[in-house]
Design an enzyme around this catalytic site. Structure first.
Site, mmCIF file in Angstrom:
data_model
loop_
_atom_site.group_PDB
_atom_site.id
_atom_site.type_symbol
_atom_site.label_atom_id
_atom_site.label_comp_id
_atom_site.label_asym_id
_atom_site.label_seq_id
_atom_site.Cartn_x
_atom_site.Cartn_y
_atom_site.Cartn_z
ATOM 1 N N CYS A 23 0.818 -1.199 0.000
ATOM 2 C CA CYS A 23 0.000 0.000 0.000
ATOM 3 C C CYS A 23 0.862 1.265 0.000
ATOM 4 O O CYS A 23 1.565 1.539 -0.947
ATOM 5 C CB CYS A 23 -0.983 -0.066 1.165
ATOM 6 S SG CYS A 23 -2.475 0.918 0.934
ATOM 7 N N HIS A 24 0.829 2.069 1.081
ATOM 8 C CA HIS A 24 1.612 3.295 1.175
ATOM 9 C C HIS A 24 3.045 3.039 1.678
ATOM 10 O O HIS A 24 3.860 3.961 1.703
ATOM 11 C CB HIS A 24 0.928 4.301 2.106
ATOM 12 C CG HIS A 24 -0.303 4.919 1.521
ATOM 13 N ND1 HIS A 24 -1.523 4.279 1.518
ATOM 14 C CD2 HIS A 24 -0.507 6.119 0.925
ATOM 15 C CE1 HIS A 24 -2.426 5.063 0.953
ATOM 16 N NE2 HIS A 24 -1.838 6.185 0.584
#
Length: 179
Positions: free
Chosen positions: A112-113
């Protein structure tokens, strides 16, 4: 299923803002494969996870970045959440810890991030990876090739886009950690 018996896997997180399922799902996968997950963070105590924007559970930190030695681990998981990797990028001990896994060519799995932390550690140049879509410009500017795929494996680096990709992410990460 991969066998991680005798392997210690570091899970690197900030004090808060961790996407809970991106911590707990790989953690459980490592345990089910016989490995030992270890929670590494900036300070001793508990870290706060989130279910998107809502507070989730807290988790006890096993060791701080300042006291952790990457040589004692067989792999690294970087969970996402927007605030989590953003905070890690500002912590010199966290960035050095992440960088050391790449220096010793140990497997790293980021979802994800989390690749924001990899940008700060300057370890994405010349690599192909994926992430949450909003990071693609940052990753390209840091010298990476970004792909919109469920999971991307580039040497010792495993990346995925979001919680929906966790089954493929966990499988690829366990394979990498098993060596």
């Amino acid at each position: 299923m991969s066998n991680l018996t005798g392997k210690k896997i570091a899970f690197a997180v900030a004090s808060e803002g961790i996407e809970q399922v991106e911590l707990t799902s790989p953690w459980e996968a490592v345990e089910e494969a016989g490995g030992q997950p270890v929670l590494v963070s900036m300070e001793k105590g508990k870290v706060q996870a989130f279910n998107h924007l809502d507070r989730g559970d807290t988790f006890e930190v096993d060791v701080t970045f300042a006291d952790a030695d990457a040589d004692s681990f067989d792999g690294l998981v970087l969970p996402g959440g927007v605030a989590n990797p953003d905070a890690l990028r500002l912590d010199q001990d966290a960035v050095a810890f992440i960088k050391s896994f790449f220096a010793s060519a140990k497997p790293v799995a980021a979802i994800c991030h989390a690749p924001w932390s990899l940008v700060e550690a300057d370890v994405v140049r010349g690599r192909t990876l994926t992430s949450w879509p909003s990071l693609q410009t940052d990753l390209r500017n840091a010298g990476a090739t970004w792909q919109d795929k469920e999971v991307v494996v580039d040497g010792n680096l495993v990346t995925s886009r979001n919680p929906d990709d966790l089954p493929a992410f966990n499988e690829a990460a366990l394979t990498a950690f098993a060596g």
